[in-house]
Design an enzyme around this catalytic site. Structure first.
Site, mmCIF file in Angstrom:
data_model
loop_
_atom_site.group_PDB
_atom_site.id
_atom_site.type_symbol
_atom_site.label_atom_id
_atom_site.label_comp_id
_atom_site.label_asym_id
_atom_site.label_seq_id
_atom_site.Cartn_x
_atom_site.Cartn_y
_atom_site.Cartn_z
ATOM 1 N N GLU A 61 0.816 -1.067 0.429
ATOM 2 C CA GLU A 61 0.023 0.276 0.121
ATOM 3 C C GLU A 61 0.361 1.134 -0.092
ATOM 4 O O GLU A 61 0.381 2.561 -0.401
ATOM 5 C CB GLU A 61 -0.865 -0.124 1.278
ATOM 6 C CG GLU A 61 -2.227 -0.841 1.270
ATOM 7 C CD GLU A 61 -1.837 -2.305 1.610
ATOM 8 O OE1 GLU A 61 -0.471 -2.583 1.988
ATOM 9 O OE2 GLU A 61 -2.530 -3.506 2.119
ATOM 10 N N PHE A 123 -11.557 -7.133 14.106
ATOM 11 C CA PHE A 123 -10.686 -7.990 13.467
ATOM 12 C C PHE A 123 -10.132 -6.505 12.512
ATOM 13 O O PHE A 123 -11.097 -6.336 11.481
ATOM 14 C CB PHE A 123 -10.894 -8.686 12.674
ATOM 15 C CG PHE A 123 -10.108 -9.571 12.054
ATOM 16 C CD1 PHE A 123 -8.369 -9.603 12.340
ATOM 17 C CD2 PHE A 123 -10.362 -9.497 10.367
ATOM 18 C CE1 PHE A 123 -7.583 -10.162 11.919
ATOM 19 C CE2 PHE A 123 -8.476 -10.102 9.984
ATOM 20 C CZ PHE A 123 -7.846 -10.650 9.956
ATOM 21 N N GLN A 124 -9.235 -6.573 12.087
ATOM 22 C CA GLN A 124 -8.756 -5.599 10.805
ATOM 23 C C GLN A 124 -9.007 -4.047 11.836
ATOM 24 O O GLN A 124 -9.081 -3.420 10.477
ATOM 25 C CB GLN A 124 -8.761 -5.882 10.009
ATOM 26 C CG GLN A 124 -7.799 -7.275 9.078
ATOM 27 C CD GLN A 124 -7.091 -7.464 8.085
ATOM 28 O OE1 GLN A 124 -8.129 -6.769 7.441
ATOM 29 N NE2 GLN A 124 -6.368 -7.585 7.756
ATOM 30 N N LYS A 173 -17.690 -0.772 5.822
ATOM 31 C CA LYS A 173 -18.644 -1.800 5.052
ATOM 32 C C LYS A 173 -19.123 -1.930 4.880
ATOM 33 O O LYS A 173 -19.933 -1.873 3.925
ATOM 34 C CB LYS A 173 -17.447 -3.272 5.692
ATOM 35 C CG LYS A 173 -18.189 -4.136 4.839
ATOM 36 C CD LYS A 173 -17.630 -5.598 4.888
ATOM 37 C CE LYS A 173 -16.790 -7.448 3.661
ATOM 38 N NZ LYS A 173 -16.876 -7.685 4.587
ATOM 39 N N MET A 486 24.133 8.943 2.796
ATOM 40 C CA MET A 486 23.827 10.538 3.354
ATOM 41 C C MET A 486 23.798 10.132 5.621
ATOM 42 O O MET A 486 24.817 11.147 5.837
ATOM 43 C CB MET A 486 22.536 10.888 3.068
ATOM 44 C CG MET A 486 21.603 12.377 4.278
ATOM 45 S SD MET A 486 23.288 13.596 3.280
ATOM 46 C CE MET A 486 22.263 14.216 2.194
HETATM 47 C C1 LIG Z 1 12.473 6.211 5.777
HETATM 48 C C2 LIG Z 1 13.513 6.623 5.828
HETATM 49 N N1 LIG Z 1 13.777 6.171 6.968
HETATM 50 C C3 LIG Z 1 15.374 6.492 6.998
HETATM 51 C C4 LIG Z 1 16.058 7.170 6.646
HETATM 52 C C5 LIG Z 1 16.742 7.987 7.222
HETATM 53 N N2 LIG Z 1 17.933 8.300 5.573
HETATM 54 C C6 LIG Z 1 17.625 9.435 5.181
HETATM 55 S S1 LIG Z 1 18.642 9.549 4.113
HETATM 56 C C7 LIG Z 1 19.382 7.952 4.289
HETATM 57 C C8 LIG Z 1 19.715 6.866 3.674
HETATM 58 C C9 LIG Z 1 19.517 6.249 2.104
HETATM 59 O O1 LIG Z 1 20.486 5.640 1.471
HETATM 60 P P1 LIG Z 1 20.421 5.299 0.412
HETATM 61 O O2 LIG Z 1 18.924 5.111 -0.491
HETATM 62 O O3 LIG Z 1 21.461 4.234 -0.202
HETATM 63 O O4 LIG Z 1 20.750 6.524 -0.245
HETATM 64 P P2 LIG Z 1 22.564 7.341 -0.592
HETATM 65 O O5 LIG Z 1 22.359 8.234 0.489
HETATM 66 O O6 LIG Z 1 23.080 6.313 -0.524
HETATM 67 O O7 LIG Z 1 22.141 7.778 -1.671
HETATM 68 C C10 LIG Z 1 18.350 6.931 5.387
HETATM 69 C C11 LIG Z 1 18.577 5.982 6.127
HETATM 70 C C12 LIG Z 1 14.957 8.034 5.856
HETATM 71 N N3 LIG Z 1 14.913 9.238 5.083
HETATM 72 N N4 LIG Z 1 13.552 7.544 5.552
#
Ligand SMILES: Cc1ncc(C[n+]2csc(CCOP(=O)(O)OP(=O)(O)O)c2C)c(N)n1
Ligand SMILES: [Mg+2]
Length: 587
Positions: A61, A123-124, A173, A486
């Site tokens: 979803e 449920f749900q 529902k 990042m």
């Molecule tokens: C759902 C979610 N969980 C955690 C984060 C924290 N976060 C921000 S950037 C990042 C790394 C993303 O890794 P990747 O997709 O490999 O991108 P890169 O920075 O390596 O280009 C994380 C864990 C987030 N923004 N969103």
């Protein structure tokens, strides 16, 4: 007495579920992304027969929600997603929050347990209208079939007017199963909802006066300008006045990158010229922006000498983070149009030649750049530059969240409003693949490139199955640095290179993205060296019958520069590690 049938509203007996599908058809919905389940099942039965509404069966979803967002952003229409009660609905929470933060018009339709069971931990059962209260523009819980058509019309109206945003319609529902009389068109009952679109003329005149008097004005342009369809007006205003322009992450492409007045993107990873323009300004003309902390940096030292004209359709944004000297509530297109008129009526023009020269100097001295690696490995920024050159400005670029997102914002040239789609406010990993799918379904003739991280891609790549089966040939560039890059960058800079839990070990090819693409019925390609980049992108561009995934294996140490460290002042921007720009001496 006989009346002409055309003057009578259409009425017909049917179930609530049939009324729902009929209402969706009447408001012009052509695509719904979703997954069925017990509570929403009655709605899926008439949906099966609809010749107007195409339901796209997604794999999660969250994918349905992001696909609705991608569709909405690529078409300017309302995106629609559908889920069952409980876990189906809670899986929509992330994309709903995402749409709320980025003002994306979507309508989420969820099934709810039967009205007699609501509140019994049935449920749900999940109180999805309660859960999403703070992250929806508005939400509805329907327990009476008679309310369905009217509520659908209201939901689409609220989602798409004023400041756009997500609206949830939760339907029990029994309301879906009950008999009702379908009446069309229904009368909306939204007495308190009247978004202001026409700006106040006194404020417009005041803004025009400040613009004429300013020495260092900047047009600080946000996502609201494209949402209002005001990029033409923006170009006219910019060229009429000669004022430099910065475009936020949500506004990339709203003003052409190639335009000499464009100073780039401001913010944490903005260009020195854009950040400098804001910091050194004496008048910020904020259009459809919200002075987000990623743009302002430390608020107390943000643009310290600037007066502020702030125009936004949402009065709640004005003076939220920074006091507005001239607050303007209105639709960006009307605001800019009236500003142009008022500036022309003012008769006098500001002289910004010195200011332009200063900023042009920043632009020349501190262009966006990147490090190439001596071992011949691939720089991710180079991949972006080549993608931009080969796929061109007519393509859509849909980013995930992380370093690759920032490189996509910096190194792809955007010339066209809306050509960059990303998760700005919420920063949702997993956004790219499903949003690209939605964008491609909304714009089937366009090339759509998802630019994803190896981390993000592992959150929602299952929608490649949807793309392959539904004939949605998106292209995915996985910028594979083997890491949650990042986060790793912050560990490099602020945690003494203690790389706690950021190594995804993708270098071990777990998973192997080329094989994964193949398993999903897509074409998988791999590129590891700079000399192969062009040929790989061209090959991907030639494949238009199935989705393509390119595993761009890049150096793990590439960093995003410039950077304003979180919570610090924009004045302390670094354009490379420990490298600060020299501002002009008079400041
Ligand atoms: C759902 C979610 N969980 C955690 C984060 C924290 N976060 C921000 S950037 C990042 C790394 C993303 O890794 P990747 O997709 O490999 O991108 P890169 O920075 O390596 O280009 C994380 C864990 C987030 N923004 N969103
Ligand atoms: Mg990564």
């Amino acid at each position: 007495m006989l009346t002409h049938p055309r003057n009578e509203p259409m009425t017909e007996r049917m179930t609530g579920a049939q009324a729902l599908v009929r209402a969706l058809e009447h408001v012009g919905v052509d695509t719904v992304f979703g997954i069925p389940g017990g509570a929403i099942l009655p709605a899926y039965d008439p949906l099966y027969d609809s010749t107007k509404v195409r339901h796209v069966l997604v794999r999660h979803e969250q994918g349905a929600g992001h696909a609705a967002e991608g569709y909405a952003q690529a078409t300017g229409r309302v995106g629609v997603c559908m889920a069952t009660s409980g876990p189906g609905a809670t899986n929509l929470v992330t994309p709903i929050a995402d749409a709320y933060m980025d003002s994306v018009p979507i309508v989420a339709i969820t099934g709810q347990v039967a009205s007699a069971a609501i509140g019994t931990d049935a449920f749900q059962e999940a109180d999805i209208s309660g859960i999403t209260m703070p992250i929806t523009k508005h939400n509805f819980l329907i327990t009476d079939a008679d309310d369905i058509p009217r509520t659908i019309v209201e939901a689409f109206h609220i989602a798409s007017t004023g400041r756009p945003g997500p609206v949830l319609v939760d339907i029990s529902k029994d309301a879906l199963q009950a008999q009702t009389t379908f009446v069309w068109p229904p009368q909306m009952q939204l007495p308190g909802y009247r978004p202001v679109t026409r700006p106040h003329s006194k404020q417009i005149r005041e803004a025009a006066k400040l613009i004429a008097e300013a020495k260092r004005p900047v047009l600080y342009v946000g996502g609201g300008v494209h949402k209002a369809g005001a990029s033409h007006e923006l170009l006219r205003l910019a060229e009429l006045t000669g004022i430099p322009v910065v475009t936020t992450l949500m506004a990339r492409g709203t003003f052409p990158d190639s335009h000499p007045q464009h100073m780039g993107m401001p913010g944490m990873h903005g260009s020195v010229s854009a950040v400098g323009a804001l910091q050194k300004s004496d008048l910020l003309i904020g259009l459809g922006v919200r002075f987000d902390d990623r743009v302002t940096g430390e608020l107390s030292s943000f643009a310290p000498n600037a007066k502020v004209v702030h125009a936004d359709i949402d009065p709640a944004e004005i003076s939220k983070n920074r006091h507005a000297d001239v607050p303007i509530v209105g639709d960006a297109r009307e605001v800019i149009g009236e500003l142009i008129g008022a500036i022309e009526a003012e008769g006098r023009k500001g002289d910004y030649a010195e200011w332009r020269a200063l900023l042009d100097g920043y632009k020349e001295t501190y262009p966006l750049g990147f490090e190439e690696f001596a071992d011949g490995s691939l720089a991710p920024q180079y991949v972006m530059q080549r993608l931009s050159a080969i796929a061109g400005p007519d393509a859509y670029y849909v980013a995930g969240v992380g370093q690759h997102q920032m490189w996509a914002a910096q190194f792809v040239d955007y010339e066209r409003p809306g050509s960059f789609i990303n998760s700005g406010g919420l920063g949702t990993m997993g956004f790219a693949v499903p949003a690209a799918m939605g964008a491609k379904m909304g714009r089937p003739d366009a090339t759509v490139w998802a630019i994803d991280g190896d981390g993000c891609f592992q959150m929602t790549n299952q929608e490649l199955a949807t793309c392959a089966l539904e004939g949605v040939p998106i292209k995915v560039a996985v910028i594979n640095n083997g890491n949650l890059g990042m986060v790793r960058q912050w560990q490099t800079l602020f945690y003494d290179k203690r790389y706690s839990n950021t190594d995804l070990q993708t270098t071990r090819r777990i998973p192997d993205f080329v094989k994964l693409a193949d398993a999903y019925g897509c074409v998988g390609l791999r590129c590891e060296r700079p000399e192969d980049v062009d040929a790989t992108i061209r090959k991907a561009m030639e494949i238009n019958d199935v989705p393509v995934v390119v595993d761009f294996v890049v150096h793990q140490d590439a960093m995003v520069w410039p950077m304003v460290a979180a919570g610090t002042s924009n004045d302390d921007i670094k354009f490379a590690r420990d490298m600060a720009p020299v501002w002009d001496s008079e400041d």
